[in-house]
Design a protein around this motif. Structure first.
Motif, short mmCIF file in Angstrom:
data_model
loop_
_atom_site.label_atom_id
_atom_site.label_comp_id
_atom_site.label_asym_id
_atom_site.label_seq_id
_atom_site.Cartn_x
_atom_site.Cartn_y
_atom_site.Cartn_z
N THR A 176 0.81 -1.21 0.00
CA THR A 176 0.00 0.00 0.00
C THR A 176 0.85 1.26 0.00
N ARG A 177 0.17 2.37 -0.26
CA ARG A 177 0.76 3.69 -0.05
C ARG A 177 0.10 4.31 1.17
N LEU A 178 0.74 5.33 1.72
CA LEU A 178 0.17 6.01 2.86
C LEU A 178 -1.06 6.81 2.46
N GLY A 179 -2.13 6.69 3.23
CA GLY A 179 -3.29 7.55 3.04
C GLY A 179 -3.03 8.89 3.70
N ARG A 180 -4.07 9.69 3.81
CA ARG A 180 -3.97 11.00 4.46
C ARG A 180 -5.12 11.16 5.44
N ARG A 181 -4.88 11.98 6.46
CA ARG A 181 -5.94 12.29 7.43
C ARG A 181 -6.34 13.76 7.30
N HIS A 182 -7.56 14.06 7.75
CA HIS A 182 -7.92 15.45 7.96
C HIS A 182 -7.08 16.01 9.10
N ALA A 183 -7.06 17.31 9.25
CA ALA A 183 -6.33 17.93 10.34
C ALA A 183 -6.82 17.40 11.69
N SER A 184 -5.94 17.39 12.66
CA SER A 184 -6.30 16.90 14.00
C SER A 184 -7.44 17.73 14.58
N PHE A 185 -8.15 17.11 15.51
CA PHE A 185 -9.18 17.84 16.23
C PHE A 185 -8.52 18.89 17.13
N PRO A 186 -9.27 19.93 17.53
CA PRO A 186 -8.67 21.01 18.32
C PRO A 186 -8.09 20.53 19.64
N ALA A 187 -7.10 21.29 20.12
CA ALA A 187 -6.54 21.03 21.45
C ALA A 187 -7.65 21.22 22.49
N VAL A 188 -7.55 20.44 23.57
CA VAL A 188 -8.59 20.45 24.59
C VAL A 188 -8.07 21.14 25.85
N PRO A 189 -8.65 22.32 26.22
CA PRO A 189 -8.20 23.01 27.43
C PRO A 189 -8.77 22.34 28.68
N GLN A 190 -8.01 22.39 29.74
CA GLN A 190 -8.46 21.81 31.00
C GLN A 190 -7.77 22.56 32.15
N ALA A 191 -8.53 22.81 33.22
CA ALA A 191 -7.98 23.51 34.37
C ALA A 191 -7.62 22.51 35.46
N ASN A 192 -6.49 22.74 36.13
CA ASN A 192 -6.12 21.88 37.25
C ASN A 192 -6.82 22.39 38.53
N PRO A 193 -6.70 21.67 39.65
CA PRO A 193 -7.42 22.10 40.86
C PRO A 193 -7.07 23.51 41.35
N ARG A 194 -5.95 24.06 40.94
CA ARG A 194 -5.57 25.42 41.34
C ARG A 194 -5.99 26.47 40.33
N GLY A 195 -6.71 26.03 39.30
CA GLY A 195 -7.22 26.97 38.31
C GLY A 195 -6.29 27.27 37.17
N ASP A 196 -5.12 26.63 37.13
CA ASP A 196 -4.18 26.84 36.02
C ASP A 196 -4.67 26.11 34.79
N LEU A 197 -4.59 26.76 33.65
CA LEU A 197 -5.08 26.17 32.40
C LEU A 197 -3.94 25.46 31.67
N PHE A 198 -4.23 24.24 31.21
CA PHE A 198 -3.30 23.53 30.35
C PHE A 198 -4.10 22.88 29.23
N TYR A 199 -3.39 22.23 28.30
CA TYR A 199 -4.04 21.72 27.10
C TYR A 199 -3.62 20.29 26.80
N TRP A 200 -4.58 19.51 26.32
CA TRP A 200 -4.31 18.18 25.78
C TRP A 200 -4.33 18.29 24.26
N ILE A 201 -3.34 17.67 23.60
CA ILE A 201 -3.38 17.58 22.14
C ILE A 201 -4.64 16.82 21.73
N GLY A 202 -5.34 17.33 20.74
CA GLY A 202 -6.59 16.71 20.30
C GLY A 202 -6.36 15.40 19.56
N PRO A 203 -7.42 14.61 19.40
CA PRO A 203 -7.30 13.34 18.69
C PRO A 203 -6.91 13.55 17.22
N ALA A 204 -6.35 12.50 16.63
CA ALA A 204 -6.01 12.55 15.21
C ALA A 204 -7.27 12.73 14.37
N GLY A 205 -7.13 13.38 13.23
CA GLY A 205 -8.26 13.57 12.34
C GLY A 205 -8.71 12.27 11.68
#
Length: 249
Positions: A176-205
């Motif tokens: 086979t040859r390599l296929g292609r994916r759509h762009a990844s889904f958006p990064a997911v913001p999440q706050a920790n218990p102290r209110g600091d914001l961080f991000y998870w890389i979104g799932p593959a497209g």
């Protein structure tokens, strides 16, 4: 025959144990694998910190670095003779299409290829290790067949995706040859218990180019997808256009 086996899920992952077991009898096996899960690290090398190397009770060597670090260390440290074959996997999940750019599994195999050693990356298409024993049998079949009848001059690099099926060892193989994916889904913001914001890389497209001849199509059809890879990222098709652009300067 000397075989070097690595992965990106870490030296304790079921996939690498299954691959080692499947390859017994083919030759001397050396294992160099990451100390912990290093999925998504691509071809990164650890240039700003030293690597520690330890040996587990089962003889596997584990490295405090990336999959590429593991293979690079094995090939350049003098700890083992140069292998005849580098295997990577079996990965917990598919590595198809654009995934190959990020995959630590493919990167470990690529590192072997860069050093002139024929290399194969193996992935089980579904996460969770279902039918891992069958996938291991397929890996053994692929290794045996390519060693018995190499279709191309060395070195070569293969990316193998095995359907998570109880019948995968009876499934047809497709080049086979390599296929292609759509762009990844958006990064997911999440706050920790102290209110600091961080991000998870979104799932593959989702799959975008998945027609006949691609790895996505083959796996969807229940086939074992075997994709020959190369490292040359030059855009040969557009070279004339860029040469014309320079000429207008």
């Amino acid at each position: 025959m000397r075989i070097l086996i690595a992965n990106d899920d870490g030296y304790l992952a079921p996939g690498i144990a299954a691959l080692v077991e499947a390859c017994k009898g083919l030759g001397q096996i050396d294992v160099f694998a990451p100390e912990r899960n290093a999925s998504g690290t691509s071809n990164a090398l650890s240039l700003h910190q030293p690597l520690s190397l330890h040996t587990a009770a089962n003889g596997f060597r584990y490295v405090s670095g990336t999959p590429s670090d593991c293979v690079h260390l094995a090939l350049t440290s003098g700890l083992i003779p140069k292998p005849d074959l580098v295997l990577s996997g079996i990965n917990n999940g598919a590595n198809m299409g654009d995934d190959t750019l990020y995959s630590g599994t493919v990167a470990a195999a690529t590192e072997g290829y860069l050093f002139g050693v024929p290399s194969i990356a193996f992935s089980l298409t579904d996460k969770g290790w279902q039918h891992l024993d069958v996938a291991a049998r397929v890996a053994r079949q692929v290794v045996e067949h390519v060693l018995a009848q190499e279709p191309a001059s060395r070195p070569w690099l293969l990316n193998v995706n095995i359907p998570a099926s109880a019948q995968a060892d009876q499934a047809p193989w497709a080049i086979t040859r390599l296929g292609r994916r759509h762009a990844s889904f958006p990064a997911v913001p999440q706050a920790n218990p102290r209110g600091d914001l961080f991000y998870w890389i979104g799932p593959a497209g989702e799959a975008k180019e998945d027609g006949e001849g691609t790895d996505f199509h083959a796996v969807r059809a229940g086939q074992v997808s075997i994709t020959p890879l190369q490292v040359d990222m030059t855009d040969h098709k557009r070279m004339p256009a860029w040469q014309g652009w320079v000429a207008t300067r």
